[in-house]
Design a protein around this motif. Structure first.
Motif, PDB file in Angstrom:
ATOM      1  N   GLY A  12     -28.700 -32.111  21.154  1.00  0.00           N
ATOM      2  CA  GLY A  12     -29.118 -33.009  20.071  1.00  0.00           C
ATOM      3  C   GLY A  12     -28.489 -32.781  18.714  1.00  0.00           C
ATOM      4  O   GLY A  12     -29.002 -33.275  17.714  1.00  0.00           O
ATOM      5  N   ALA A  20     -31.560 -29.987  15.097  1.00  0.00           N
ATOM      6  CA  ALA A  20     -31.109 -28.956  16.047  1.00  0.00           C
ATOM      7  C   ALA A  20     -30.125 -27.974  15.402  1.00  0.00           C
ATOM      8  O   ALA A  20     -30.089 -26.800  15.760  1.00  0.00           O
ATOM      9  N   LEU A  39     -23.239 -35.842  22.368  1.00  0.00           N
ATOM     10  CA  LEU A  39     -23.005 -37.087  23.087  1.00  0.00           C
ATOM     11  C   LEU A  39     -21.528 -37.455  22.968  1.00  0.00           C
ATOM     12  O   LEU A  39     -20.978 -37.438  21.870  1.00  0.00           O
ATOM     13  N   LEU A  79     -22.643 -33.941  26.763  1.00  0.00           N
ATOM     14  CA  LEU A  79     -23.817 -34.156  27.616  1.00  0.00           C
ATOM     15  C   LEU A  79     -24.487 -35.472  27.244  1.00  0.00           C
ATOM     16  O   LEU A  79     -25.022 -35.621  26.141  1.00  0.00           O
ATOM     17  N   ALA A 109     -33.492 -38.022  21.298  1.00  0.00           N
ATOM     18  CA  ALA A 109     -34.337 -39.219  21.352  1.00  0.00           C
ATOM     19  C   ALA A 109     -33.471 -40.448  21.125  1.00  0.00           C
ATOM     20  O   ALA A 109     -32.453 -40.389  20.420  1.00  0.00           O
ATOM     21  N   PHE A 210     -42.936 -32.632  14.252  1.00  0.00           N
ATOM     22  CA  PHE A 210     -42.358 -32.351  12.931  1.00  0.00           C
ATOM     23  C   PHE A 210     -42.611 -33.513  11.968  1.00  0.00           C
ATOM     24  O   PHE A 210     -42.778 -34.658  12.374  1.00  0.00           O
ATOM     25  N   SER A 211     -42.570 -33.188  10.680  1.00  0.00           N
ATOM     26  CA  SER A 211     -42.717 -34.209   9.617  1.00  0.00           C
ATOM     27  C   SER A 211     -41.597 -35.237   9.684  1.00  0.00           C
ATOM     28  O   SER A 211     -40.515 -34.942  10.183  1.00  0.00           O
TER      29      SER A 211
END
Ligand SMILES: NC(=O)c1ccc[n+]([C@@H]2O[C@H](COP(=O)([O-])OP(=O)(O)OC[C@H]3O[C@@H](n4cnc5c(N)ncnc54)[C@H](O)[C@@H]3O)[C@@H](O)[C@H]2O)c1
Length: 274
Positions: A12, A20, A39, A79, A109, A210-211
């Motif tokens: 990520g 990350a 990605l 990945l 995500a 997380f915020s």
């Protein structure tokens, strides 16, 4: 050093602003090693349009540059978790290189129903939109773990952590609709895997809510300034910052802890309000 001789997979990272990346830097500071995935175009992608290819190539170049600048010569790999063969070949690559992992961070995500900060009503979400979001943002946690275990890369006693958001449980000032459902699934997968893998492999699995954070590509594409300000005001300590998250994930990555199946909050206390 807390993580000396330990190696973690960090998924990520899009660029230096990714959540990350903060975690990866903290691992290195604590004496650990990281393997990073981004990605990009893999040999398993088929029928990609020129536009999609250009997007993925740029994403991978930005990722590699950020890793080089912030983490030195960490191993990098492509990945795309929407392609199961890519997850498998990546796990095999690590196994061929004799890399053993002491854990990994799932920080992935994707939801195409949020465009230009506008959220599509749930009632209009198509089956493909629902399943794509669920596959990439939740099911991928199972498949990454599955292939890493099958190739004997993920070691007994490892620690897995994924990133969630309060919207998995509550409708907030910023209703996320489709991705909220995937985050709820991600959290449930966390709990089920914690039981299954804890008993079998002594592996810990936790998730952190997380915020809201606008610094990353995903955050910037979904959040509005007013959302971040609202949660900042509602949170007793104000919004948490990426470094708070990095500290907590590093804590959960410590070897020999018995913390598992937790859905934690690193959110300045937002979750106790409203
Ligand atoms: N930014 C926030 O406000 C916030 C708050 C709570 C949780 N989170 C979660 O933190 C995680 C990281 O988000 P971020 O804010 O750092 O944004 P980011 O854009 O830096 O990271 C999202 C990552 O998901 C990757 N990704 C998307 N589709 C993928 C696929 N098919 N295969 C592999 N990777 C893929 C992207 O390449 C990117 O690296 C996400 O799970 C996000 O939901 C973010």
């Amino acid at each position: 050093m807390m993580l000396a001789n330990k190696t973690f997979l960090i998924t990520g990272i899009a660029d230096e602003h990714s959540l990350a990346m903060y975690t990866a830097k903290e691992i290195v500071k604590n004496g650990g090693k990281v393997v990073c995935t981004g990605l990009g175009v893999s040999p398993y992608h088929q029928n990609l349009s020129d536009k999609a290819k250009a997007f993925l190539n740029k994403n991978f170049e930005d990722f590699k540059t950020s890793v080089k600048e912030s983490l030195g010569d960490a191993l990098v790999a492509i990945l795309d978790v929407s392609i199961d063969e890519n997850i498998e070949s990546f796990a095999k690559e690590l196994s061929d290189k004799n890399i053993k992992l002491d854990g990994f961070l799932h920080a992935i995500a994707m939801d195409k129903t949020i465009r230009k900060k506008e959220v599509k009503p749930l009632i209009d979400v198509t089956l493909n939109e629902f399943c794509d979001t669920m596959n990439v943002s939740a099911y991928s946690l199972i498949r990454i773990t599955h292939h890493l275990l099958n190739h004997k890369v993920l070691q007994d006693g490892a620690s897995i952590c994924s990133l969630s958001y309060i919207a998995a449980a509550k409708v907030t000032f910023h209703p996320y609709r489709n991705i909220s459902i995937a985050k709820a699934a991600l959290e449930r997968i966390t709990v089920e895997l914690a039981d299954e893998l804890g008993r079998k492999n002594g592996i810990r699995v936790n998730a952190i809510r997380f915020s809201p954070y606008m610094g990353s590509k995903a955050g910037n594409a979904t959040l509005k300034e007013e959302d971040v300000n609202t949660s900042n005001k509602m949170s007793p300590l104000g919004n948490a910052v990426p470094q708070d998250l990095a500290f907590e994930i590093n804590h959960l990555f410590r070897p020999e802890s018995r913390i598992t199946g937790e859905i934690r909050h690193v959110d300045g206390g937002y979750h106790i309000t409203g």
